[in-house]
Design a protein around this motif. Structure first.
Motif, short mmCIF file in Angstrom:
data_model
loop_
_atom_site.label_atom_id
_atom_site.label_comp_id
_atom_site.label_asym_id
_atom_site.label_seq_id
_atom_site.Cartn_x
_atom_site.Cartn_y
_atom_site.Cartn_z
N SER A 250 -7.06 2.21 -8.70
CA SER A 250 -6.54 3.27 -7.81
C SER A 250 -7.36 4.54 -7.88
O SER A 250 -7.29 5.38 -6.96
CB SER A 250 -5.08 3.57 -8.16
OG SER A 250 -4.98 4.15 -9.45
N ASP B 39 -0.67 -7.89 4.35
CA ASP B 39 -0.90 -6.48 4.10
C ASP B 39 -2.28 -6.06 4.62
O ASP B 39 -2.43 -4.98 5.21
CB ASP B 39 -0.80 -6.21 2.59
CG ASP B 39 -0.18 -4.85 2.30
OD1 ASP B 39 0.90 -4.57 2.84
OD2 ASP B 39 -0.79 -4.08 1.53
N TYR B 40 -3.27 -6.93 4.44
CA TYR B 40 -4.63 -6.62 4.89
C TYR B 40 -4.69 -6.56 6.42
O TYR B 40 -5.31 -5.64 6.98
CB TYR B 40 -5.60 -7.68 4.37
CG TYR B 40 -7.01 -7.51 4.89
CD1 TYR B 40 -7.85 -6.53 4.37
CD2 TYR B 40 -7.49 -8.33 5.93
CE1 TYR B 40 -9.14 -6.36 4.86
CE2 TYR B 40 -8.78 -8.17 6.42
CZ TYR B 40 -9.60 -7.19 5.89
OH TYR B 40 -10.87 -7.02 6.37
N ASN C 236 -5.91 2.06 -1.97
CA ASN C 236 -5.31 1.06 -1.07
C ASN C 236 -5.46 -0.36 -1.59
O ASN C 236 -4.85 -1.29 -1.05
CB ASN C 236 -5.92 1.16 0.32
CG ASN C 236 -5.46 2.39 1.09
OD1 ASN C 236 -4.36 2.88 0.85
ND2 ASN C 236 -6.29 2.88 1.97
N ARG D 131 0.80 -1.22 0.00
CA ARG D 131 0.00 0.00 0.00
C ARG D 131 0.83 1.27 0.00
O ARG D 131 0.44 2.28 -0.58
CB ARG D 131 -0.94 0.00 1.22
CG ARG D 131 -2.03 -1.04 1.15
CD ARG D 131 -2.87 -1.05 2.40
NE ARG D 131 -2.11 -1.48 3.58
CZ ARG D 131 -1.62 -0.70 4.50
NH1 ARG D 131 -1.79 0.60 4.42
NH2 ARG D 131 -0.94 -1.17 5.53
N HIS D 132 1.97 1.26 0.67
CA HIS D 132 2.77 2.47 0.81
C HIS D 132 3.51 2.78 -0.50
O HIS D 132 4.20 1.93 -1.04
CB HIS D 132 3.78 2.32 1.95
CG HIS D 132 3.14 2.14 3.28
ND1 HIS D 132 2.76 0.91 3.76
CD2 HIS D 132 2.79 3.05 4.23
CE1 HIS D 132 2.22 1.06 4.96
NE2 HIS D 132 2.22 2.33 5.27
N HIS E 43 -10.17 3.22 -5.32
CA HIS E 43 -9.70 2.49 -4.14
C HIS E 43 -8.17 2.37 -4.17
O HIS E 43 -7.63 1.31 -4.48
CB HIS E 43 -10.33 1.09 -4.09
CG HIS E 43 -11.82 1.10 -4.15
ND1 HIS E 43 -12.61 1.47 -3.08
CD2 HIS E 43 -12.67 0.79 -5.16
CE1 HIS E 43 -13.88 1.38 -3.42
NE2 HIS E 43 -13.95 0.98 -4.67
N LEU F 235 -3.13 -3.43 7.67
CA LEU F 235 -4.01 -2.29 7.40
C LEU F 235 -5.10 -2.21 8.45
O LEU F 235 -5.38 -1.13 9.01
CB LEU F 235 -4.64 -2.42 6.01
CG LEU F 235 -5.71 -1.37 5.65
CD1 LEU F 235 -5.12 0.03 5.67
CD2 LEU F 235 -6.32 -1.68 4.29
#
Length: 249
Positions: free
Chosen positions: A87, A227-228, A92, A3-4, A90, A231
């Motif tokens: 993107s 990753d989820y 992320n 995400r980053h 959404h 988050l």
């Protein structure tokens, strides 16, 4: 990990991305070599084979090697197209669909693929699918890391590593030296994990054959879940902090 982007991205984010996905690429690479006797994580060598077959006037084989490059290109195009499309609404989640598509391709090859000669129709389609999947991965990783991380081939990595190792003899300022060592560590990590993926994939292929790709897909799933979960952890943490701030007031 995914995400980053931009200024929010750190060395740790790139390191996690690089080690996990280079490991996946190593598994896919050795599976392609053992199943259809061809490299399925990059296209550099295929141009040489294309030229060789042209010289031999074996145009059918030449076209096959040319199509290999097209499938890798199409994978890269598809990956970035989907990421850009998603993107808009959404940001992320822009990585989820490309990685999910890569998983679907690898699982499909694992289920329906049968080890065969590259010259056969089955062998060609296995190579096409795996090159498409690696095109997806390489494009996504390159975009997310702003070209800092490459996970599907090592030629450029060894070149950059050689350059940076030589620069250690000339750039002595603390900030320059630290930056160089960080970059060298990242490149070495990619190389090592790619090799580890190749070694593990080789051992697993003796047991699972094409189903070795299930292992690669499992690591991709782990990356998405990791990753989820991170988050959700940060979302909960922010909500808790805001709630505490309101109560304190």
């Amino acid at each position: 990990m995914f995400r980053h982007q931009g200024k929010n991205r750190t060395f740790i984010h790139n390191l996690r991305l690089a080690t996990l996905l280079s490991f996946v690429a190593g598994i896919v690479n050795v599976t392609g070599v053992l199943s259809v006797q061809t490299l399925t994580t990059n296209v550099t060598g295929h141009f040489a084979y294309f030229a060789e077959e042209i010289m031999k006037r074996d145009y059918a084989a030449a076209i096959t090697f040319f199509v290999f490059t097209i499938f890798f290109l199409f994978g890269a195009f598809t990956s970035n197209f989907l990421a850009e499309l998603i993107s808009k609404k959404h940001p992320n989640l822009s990585h989820v669909i490309p990685i999910s598509l890569e998983m679907i391709v690898l699982i499909s090859v694992g289920i329906f693929g049968i080890a065969s000669e590259l010259s056969s129709s089955e062998g060609k389609w296995i190579a096409f699918a795996m090159l498409f999947a690696m095109g997806i991965q390489n494009s996504l990783v390159t975009k997310i890391s702003q070209s800092t991380v490459r996970t599907t081939h090592l030629t450029g990595l060894f070149t950059d590593l050689g350059i940076e190792l030589s620069q250690l003899f000339f750039y002595k300022k603390p900030e320059e030296n630290k930056k160089l060592k960080t970059s060298i560590y990242l490149r070495l990590s990619i190389i090592i994990f790619f090799f580890l993926g190749c070694i593990l994939g080789g051992f697993l292929y003796n047991l699972l054959e094409m189903k070795t790709l299930f292992v690669a897909a499992t690591f991709l799933l782990f990356a998405l879940l990791y990753d989820y979960i991170r988050l959700q952890f940060h979302v909960i943490k922010r909500k808790t902090f805001r709630h505490k701030t309101i109560l304190d007031k």
